[in-house]
Design a protein around this motif. Structure first.
Motif, PDB file in Angstrom:
ATOM      1  N   ARG A 164      85.964  30.611  87.945  1.00  0.00           N
ATOM      2  CA  ARG A 164      86.881  30.485  89.075  1.00  0.00           C
ATOM      3  C   ARG A 164      87.572  29.135  88.993  1.00  0.00           C
ATOM      4  NH1 ARG A 164      84.195  30.484  94.628  1.00  0.00           N
ATOM      5  NH2 ARG A 164      84.418  28.211  94.549  1.00  0.00           N
ATOM      6  N   ARG A 187      89.807  22.512  90.198  1.00  0.00           N
ATOM      7  CA  ARG A 187      88.354  22.504  90.222  1.00  0.00           C
ATOM      8  C   ARG A 187      87.887  23.793  89.561  1.00  0.00           C
ATOM      9  NH1 ARG A 187      87.631  22.502  95.195  1.00  0.00           N
ATOM     10  NH2 ARG A 187      86.822  24.585  95.621  1.00  0.00           N
ATOM     11  N   THR A 189      84.778  26.332  88.268  1.00  0.00           N
ATOM     12  CA  THR A 189      83.390  26.696  88.535  1.00  0.00           C
ATOM     13  C   THR A 189      83.017  27.880  87.660  1.00  0.00           C
ATOM     14  OG1 THR A 189      83.755  26.035  90.844  1.00  0.00           O
ATOM     15  CG2 THR A 189      81.714  27.194  90.341  1.00  0.00           C
ATOM     16  N   LEU A 196      75.241  29.920  89.797  1.00  0.00           N
ATOM     17  CA  LEU A 196      76.210  28.866  89.499  1.00  0.00           C
ATOM     18  C   LEU A 196      75.725  28.070  88.292  1.00  0.00           C
ATOM     19  CD1 LEU A 196      78.680  27.128  90.210  1.00  0.00           C
ATOM     20  CD2 LEU A 196      77.220  25.852  91.799  1.00  0.00           C
ATOM     21  N   GLN A 199      80.214  23.053  87.286  1.00  0.00           N
ATOM     22  CA  GLN A 199      81.460  22.832  87.997  1.00  0.00           C
ATOM     23  C   GLN A 199      82.045  21.490  87.584  1.00  0.00           C
ATOM     24  OE1 GLN A 199      81.867  21.792  92.413  1.00  0.00           O
ATOM     25  NE2 GLN A 199      82.375  23.979  92.427  1.00  0.00           N
ATOM     26  N   THR A 200      83.371  21.412  87.530  1.00  0.00           N
ATOM     27  CA  THR A 200      84.023  20.157  87.171  1.00  0.00           C
ATOM     28  C   THR A 200      85.407  20.095  87.811  1.00  0.00           C
ATOM     29  OG1 THR A 200      84.579  18.686  85.316  1.00  0.00           O
ATOM     30  CG2 THR A 200      85.141  21.001  85.065  1.00  0.00           C
ATOM     31  N   THR A 201      85.948  18.899  87.937  1.00  0.00           N
ATOM     32  CA  THR A 201      87.319  18.694  88.393  1.00  0.00           C
ATOM     33  C   THR A 201      88.119  18.082  87.258  1.00  0.00           C
ATOM     34  OG1 THR A 201      86.665  18.382  90.700  1.00  0.00           O
ATOM     35  CG2 THR A 201      88.802  17.496  90.043  1.00  0.00           C
ATOM     36  N   VAL A 266      82.611  26.074  97.231  1.00  0.00           N
ATOM     37  CA  VAL A 266      81.478  26.681  96.557  1.00  0.00           C
ATOM     38  C   VAL A 266      80.230  26.348  97.340  1.00  0.00           C
ATOM     39  CG1 VAL A 266      80.167  26.728  94.420  1.00  0.00           C
ATOM     40  CG2 VAL A 266      82.632  26.395  94.366  1.00  0.00           C
ATOM     41  N   SER A 269      76.862  23.183  94.134  1.00  0.00           N
ATOM     42  CA  SER A 269      77.577  22.625  92.985  1.00  0.00           C
ATOM     43  C   SER A 269      76.586  22.140  91.967  1.00  0.00           C
ATOM     44  CB  SER A 269      78.483  21.470  93.429  1.00  0.00           C
ATOM     45  OG  SER A 269      77.710  20.423  93.977  1.00  0.00           O
ATOM     46  N   SER A 272      78.648  18.796  85.580  1.00  0.00           N
ATOM     47  CA  SER A 272      79.051  19.274  84.261  1.00  0.00           C
ATOM     48  C   SER A 272      77.929  19.015  83.299  1.00  0.00           C
ATOM     49  CB  SER A 272      80.320  18.544  83.796  1.00  0.00           C
ATOM     50  OG  SER A 272      81.345  18.775  84.732  1.00  0.00           O
TER      51      SER A 272
END
Length: 273
Positions: A164, A187, A189, A196, A199-201, A266, A269, A272
């Motif tokens: 996502r 962002r 995911t 899950l 996740q990273t930005t 989310v 989280s 990474s």
């Protein structure tokens, strides 16, 4: 902040037109003034709108693509076993959905003035995207990912991990009347069924060649490609083979927050990895 401001649309832009002109003349740049004021004038008839997209997709060079190119360079009569070996390097399938807040789920082209002018986003009156930035970015991302893996829609019944991507920023930033750059931030995911994984930005920017909508569109295309390259590198080694968790009943396979009109946070989280 930005999302609160942009929802006021062209009405706020027109109300702030005098402020923009004041800022421009403060710089004493007559040419830059003409460009930006023209972009912020009262809306013209739809037939006069200039339409932009991100240009043709640029395919990243991946391990699989390199292997296939090497096989082709070996000659058209390369053994079938070699071709099969190259095809066997295909990565695991992946479901992909791109979300965006409501202000990015339209065809408006947004820009920001320098921070000294306040945290406001405005729209070009006579320029539009061909479709929403969420759709443009999503189509480009799927094309890039499909170079070395099967890319599925979020609701596809096939078992596969899911990615996502929440589009958080997609706008042209003006540093002065003659200098600007495009900024893209997402962002990402990764899920394996309901689990899950990571996740990273990611964020990238690119300079605009011209201080107008056309320059902004090209800069945003370049920044989009940079973000997508980062994303593909981040995914490397993180996407598992389809597991038992992705073979649950259909209602358990749904990818969280699949709406393209808005992003939801989310529930948990993970850093990474």
């Amino acid at each position: 902040m930005m999302r609160d401001t942009v929802t006021q649309g062209d009405n706020e832009m027109n109300n702030g037109k005098g402020r923009l002109v004041t800022w421009l003349f403060g710089f004493g740049a007559v040419l830059g003034t003409a460009m930006l004021v023209a972009g912020c004038a009262a809306p013209a008839p739809s037939g006069a709108l200039a339409r932009f997209d991100l240009g043709p997709p640029t395919m990243p060079v991946s391990a699989v693509a390199g292997a296939n190119s090497a096989a082709g360079a070996a000659g058209a009569n390369a053994p079938a076993s070699d071709v099969a070996a190259a095809s066997a390097q295909q990565l695991s399938p992946l479901k992909v959905v791109v979300n965006a807040p409501s202000w990015l789920d339209s065809d408006m082209i947004y820009y920001r003035l320098p921070a000294s002018e306040g945290d406001q986003a405005r729209v070009y009156a006579n320029s539009r995207w061909l479709t929403s930035p969420a759709r443009l970015f999503g189509d480009r991302l799927r094309a890039s990912l499909s170079v070395d893996r099967v890319v599925l829609a979020a609701g596809d019944p096939a078992a596969a991990p899911a990615l996502r991507v929440d589009l958080e920023e997609f706008a042209q930033y003006f540093d002065s009347t003659s200098a600007s750059h495009g900024v893209v931030q997402v962002r990402a995911t990764l899920f394996d069924g309901p689990k899950l994984l990571a996740q990273t930005t990611l964020r990238a920017q690119a300079p605009a060649a011209t201080a107008d909508a056309a320059g902004g569109a090209r800069a945003l295309a370049t920044a989009s490609d940079a973000v997508q390259k980062q994303l593909i590198q981040w995914l490397a080694g993180r996407v598992p083979a389809p597991s038992a968790t992705t073979r649950a009943p259909a209602q358990s396979r749904a990818l969280p927050a699949t709406s393209s009109a808005g992003s939801s946070p989310v529930s948990a989280s993970a850093p990474s990895r």
